[in-house]
Design a protein around this motif. Structure first.
Motif, PDB file in Angstrom:
ATOM      1  N   GLN A  66       0.711  -0.841   0.475  1.00 20.20           N
ATOM      2  CA  GLN A  66       0.172  -0.179  -0.345  1.00 20.20           C
ATOM      3  C   GLN A  66       0.969   1.354  -0.338  1.00 20.20           C
ATOM      4  N   PRO A  67       2.147   1.515  -0.728  1.00 21.02           N
ATOM      5  CA  PRO A  67       2.910   2.444  -0.950  1.00 21.02           C
ATOM      6  C   PRO A  67       1.962   4.360  -1.286  1.00 21.02           C
ATOM      7  N   ALA A  68       2.127   4.990  -1.089  1.00 18.34           N
ATOM      8  CA  ALA A  68       1.989   5.889  -1.270  1.00 18.34           C
ATOM      9  C   ALA A  68       2.003   6.463  -3.028  1.00 18.34           C
ATOM     10  N   TYR A  69       1.003   7.421  -3.557  1.00 19.02           N
ATOM     11  CA  TYR A  69       1.263   7.186  -4.999  1.00 19.02           C
ATOM     12  C   TYR A  69       2.491   7.908  -5.270  1.00 19.02           C
ATOM     13  N   ALA A  70       3.139   9.197  -4.341  1.00 19.27           N
ATOM     14  CA  ALA A  70       4.110   9.860  -5.153  1.00 19.27           C
ATOM     15  C   ALA A  70       5.657   8.862  -3.975  1.00 19.27           C
ATOM     16  N   GLU A  71       5.077   7.645  -3.933  1.00 22.67           N
ATOM     17  CA  GLU A  71       6.147   6.009  -3.887  1.00 22.67           C
ATOM     18  C   GLU A  71       5.909   5.258  -4.870  1.00 22.67           C
ATOM     19  N   VAL A  72       4.883   4.786  -5.802  1.00 21.62           N
ATOM     20  CA  VAL A  72       5.102   4.206  -7.657  1.00 21.62           C
ATOM     21  C   VAL A  72       5.634   4.877  -8.205  1.00 21.62           C
ATOM     22  N   ASN A  73       5.083   6.540  -8.380  1.00 16.25           N
ATOM     23  CA  ASN A  73       5.579   7.499  -9.402  1.00 16.25           C
ATOM     24  C   ASN A  73       6.185   8.583  -8.614  1.00 16.25           C
ATOM     25  N   PRO A  74       7.552   8.926  -8.105  1.00 14.71           N
ATOM     26  CA  PRO A  74       7.469  10.265  -7.652  1.00 14.71           C
ATOM     27  C   PRO A  74       8.478  10.978  -9.348  1.00 14.71           C
ATOM     28  N   VAL A  75       8.732  10.759 -10.234  1.00 18.23           N
ATOM     29  CA  VAL A  75       8.831  11.615 -11.904  1.00 18.23           C
ATOM     30  C   VAL A  75       7.468  11.600 -12.329  1.00 18.23           C
ATOM     31  N   LYS A  78       3.783  15.120 -17.275  1.00 20.66           N
ATOM     32  CA  LYS A  78       2.599  15.086 -18.602  1.00 20.66           C
ATOM     33  C   LYS A  78       2.218  14.536 -20.014  1.00 20.66           C
ATOM     34  N   GLN A  79       2.574  14.835 -20.384  1.00 25.08           N
ATOM     35  CA  GLN A  79       3.105  15.210 -21.883  1.00 25.08           C
ATOM     36  C   GLN A  79       3.622  13.619 -22.289  1.00 25.08           C
ATOM     37  N   PRO A  80       2.096  12.289 -22.873  1.00 29.81           N
ATOM     38  CA  PRO A  80       3.183  11.328 -23.406  1.00 29.81           C
ATOM     39  C   PRO A  80       3.262  11.147 -24.210  1.00 29.81           C
ATOM     40  N   ILE A  81       4.388  11.367 -23.938  1.00 31.91           N
ATOM     41  CA  ILE A  81       5.435  11.841 -25.392  1.00 31.91           C
ATOM     42  C   ILE A  81       6.761  10.851 -24.296  1.00 31.91           C
ATOM     43  N   ALA A  82       8.194  11.015 -25.440  1.00 28.11           N
ATOM     44  CA  ALA A  82       9.279  10.771 -25.054  1.00 28.11           C
ATOM     45  C   ALA A  82       9.184  11.192 -23.427  1.00 28.11           C
ATOM     46  N   PRO A  83       9.939  10.535 -22.450  1.00 28.15           N
ATOM     47  CA  PRO A  83      10.614  11.210 -22.029  1.00 28.15           C
ATOM     48  C   PRO A  83      11.261  12.986 -21.612  1.00 28.15           C
ATOM     49  N   HIS A  84      12.532  12.610 -21.919  1.00 29.69           N
ATOM     50  CA  HIS A  84      13.217  13.346 -22.094  1.00 29.69           C
ATOM     51  C   HIS A  84      12.755  15.169 -23.220  1.00 29.69           C
ATOM     52  N   LEU A  85      11.311  14.523 -23.688  1.00 32.06           N
ATOM     53  CA  LEU A  85      11.213  15.741 -25.031  1.00 32.06           C
ATOM     54  C   LEU A  85       9.884  16.708 -23.619  1.00 32.06           C
ATOM     55  N   ALA A  86       9.366  15.275 -23.046  1.00 29.94           N
ATOM     56  CA  ALA A  86       8.429  16.218 -22.524  1.00 29.94           C
ATOM     57  C   ALA A  86       8.820  16.695 -20.928  1.00 29.94           C
ATOM     58  N   ALA A  87       9.992  16.429 -20.452  1.00 25.31           N
ATOM     59  CA  ALA A  87      10.863  17.369 -19.681  1.00 25.31           C
ATOM     60  C   ALA A  87      10.840  18.794 -20.245  1.00 25.31           C
ATOM     61  N   LEU A  88      11.721  18.363 -21.269  1.00 29.15           N
ATOM     62  CA  LEU A  88      11.856  19.683 -21.513  1.00 29.15           C
ATOM     63  C   LEU A  88      11.126  20.743 -22.352  1.00 29.15           C
ATOM     64  N   GLU A  90       8.729  20.968 -20.310  1.00 30.23           N
ATOM     65  CA  GLU A  90       8.656  21.081 -18.975  1.00 30.23           C
ATOM     66  C   GLU A  90       9.710  22.128 -18.390  1.00 30.23           C
ATOM     67  N   GLY A  91      10.579  22.298 -18.776  1.00 27.72           N
ATOM     68  CA  GLY A  91      11.655  23.203 -18.285  1.00 27.72           C
ATOM     69  C   GLY A  91      11.908  21.812 -16.753  1.00 27.72           C
ATOM     70  N   ARG A  92      12.355  20.944 -17.302  1.00 29.45           N
ATOM     71  CA  ARG A  92      13.046  20.513 -16.250  1.00 29.45           C
ATOM     72  C   ARG A  92      13.651  18.981 -16.229  1.00 29.45           C
ATOM     73  N   LEU A 126      16.983   9.349 -21.732  1.00 31.31           N
ATOM     74  CA  LEU A 126      16.797  10.642 -20.468  1.00 31.31           C
ATOM     75  C   LEU A 126      17.772  11.623 -20.577  1.00 31.31           C
ATOM     76  N   THR A 127      18.658  11.882 -21.337  1.00 27.26           N
ATOM     77  CA  THR A 127      18.910  13.326 -21.474  1.00 27.26           C
ATOM     78  C   THR A 127      20.131  13.048 -22.697  1.00 27.26           C
ATOM     79  N   PRO A 128      21.348  13.553 -23.051  1.00 27.60           N
ATOM     80  CA  PRO A 128      22.195  13.199 -24.247  1.00 27.60           C
ATOM     81  C   PRO A 128      23.240  12.133 -24.259  1.00 27.60           C
ATOM     82  N   GLY A 129      23.184  11.815 -22.492  1.00 29.73           N
ATOM     83  CA  GLY A 129      24.321  11.353 -22.628  1.00 29.73           C
ATOM     84  C   GLY A 129      23.079   9.774 -21.464  1.00 29.73           C
TER      85      GLY A 129
END
Length: 229
Positions: A66-75, A78-88, A90-92, A126-129
Motif C-alpha cells: 500500500q505505497p503512496a502514489y508518490a512512492e510508486v511514481n516519484p517523477v 504531463k505529456q504522453p511523449i518521450a520522457p526527455h522531450l516531455a521534460a524539456l 516542462e523546463g525540467r 533521458l538526457t543526451p548521454g
C-alpha cells in the motif's frame, strides 16, 4: 528472499503494465508481499490524488504494501511523449542518479516481489548521454522483457535481448503480449520462434483480454522461472 526485477518492453504499449500487474497479483495470491514501481512516467491526468499516471495507479492498486502514489511514481511528466522531450517542454531535467536513489529507498522495504517498470523500451533517452537502461544497470536488477506480438516483433525482441546482455544484466524471463482482438498473422509460429531464439524462460502469453485486469492476466502467467533469481 526478496526478489526485484526491472520490466521493459520491445516498444511503447507493449503491455508492460498489464504483465507487471498480473505478476504482482499472482504473487499476492500465493502469499507474497508485493510492490510495483513506475519511477518515471510520461502522460498524466488530473484525478482525486492530483496529477497521476494510469500505469502507476494500476501498479499502486496491486501493491500489497500500500505505497503512496508518490512512492510508486516519484517523477511524473504531463505529456504522453518521450520522457526527455516531455521534460524539456516542462523546463525540467531528468537525473538518473536521483531516480536510482528513489528506487533504492523503496527496495529497502524488501517486499517479496518488487517490479520496477520502465517507460517505453530499453533505450528510451533521458538526457543526451543517458537512457533509462541506466536505471536498471545502476540498480543491478534482472530484467523481464515484454514482447508485443506484431509484425517485426522477432527483430525488436532479439535486438532488445542483445542490448540487455550487452549492458551486463541477466534476462530473467520474457512475456508474450497480444495487442488486439485479432491475432497477428502466424502468431503461433512467431511464438515458437521467440521460444527458440530468446535465451530465457517464457513466463507466459497474455492474450487479448476484453477485461484487462490484473486478476485476468495472472491466470496466464507463471512465477516459477523467477525463483532462480
Amino acid at each position: 528472499m526478496p526478489k526485484a526485477f526491472f520490466v521493459t518492453g520491445t516498444d511503447t504499449d507493449a503491455g508492460k503494465t498489464l504483465a507487471s500487474c498480473g505478476l504482482l497479483q499472482l504473487a499476492h495470491s500465493q502469499g507474497w508481499s508485493t510492490l510495483g514501481l513506475k519511477p518515471l512516467a510520461a502522460g498524466a491526468e488530473q484525478t482525486e490524488q492530483g496529477w497521476t499516471n494510469s500505469d502507476a495507479l494500476a501498479l499502486q492498486a496491486v501493491s500489497s504494501l500500500q505505497p503512496a502514489y508518490a512512492e510508486v511514481n516519484p517523477v511524473l511528466l504531463k505529456q504522453p511523449i518521450a520522457p526527455h522531450l516531455a521534460a524539456l517542454e516542462e523546463g525540467r531535467s531528468l537525473n538518473l542518479e536521483r531516480l536510482a536513489g528513489l528506487v533504492r529507498g523503496q527496495l529497502m522495504k524488501r517486499a517479496d516481489l518488487t517490479l520496477v517498470e520502465g517507460a517505453g523500451g530499453w533505450r528510451v533517452p533521458l538526457t543526451p548521454g543517458q537512457t533509462l537502461a541506466g536505471l536498471a544497470k545502476a540498480l543491478q536488477l534482472p530484467v523481464i522483457l515484454v514482447v508485443r506480438l506484431k509484425l517485426g516483433c522477432l527483430n525488436h525482441a532479439l535486438l532488445t535481448v542483445e542490448a540487455i546482455q550487452r549492458d551486463g544484466l541477466p534476462l530473467a524471463g520474457w512475456i508474450a503480449s497480444s495487442q488486439g482482438p485479432e491475432p497477428m498473422l502466424q502468431e503461433e509460429a512467431n511464438l515458437q520462434s521467440l521460444l527458440q531464439l530468446i535465451p530465457a524462460p517464457c513466463l507466459g502469453h497474455l492474450p487479448w483480454l476484453e477485461s484487462a485486469t490484473a486478476e485476468a492476466a495472472a491466470g496466464f502467467l507463471s512465477l516459477e522461472p523467477l525463483n532462480a533469481h
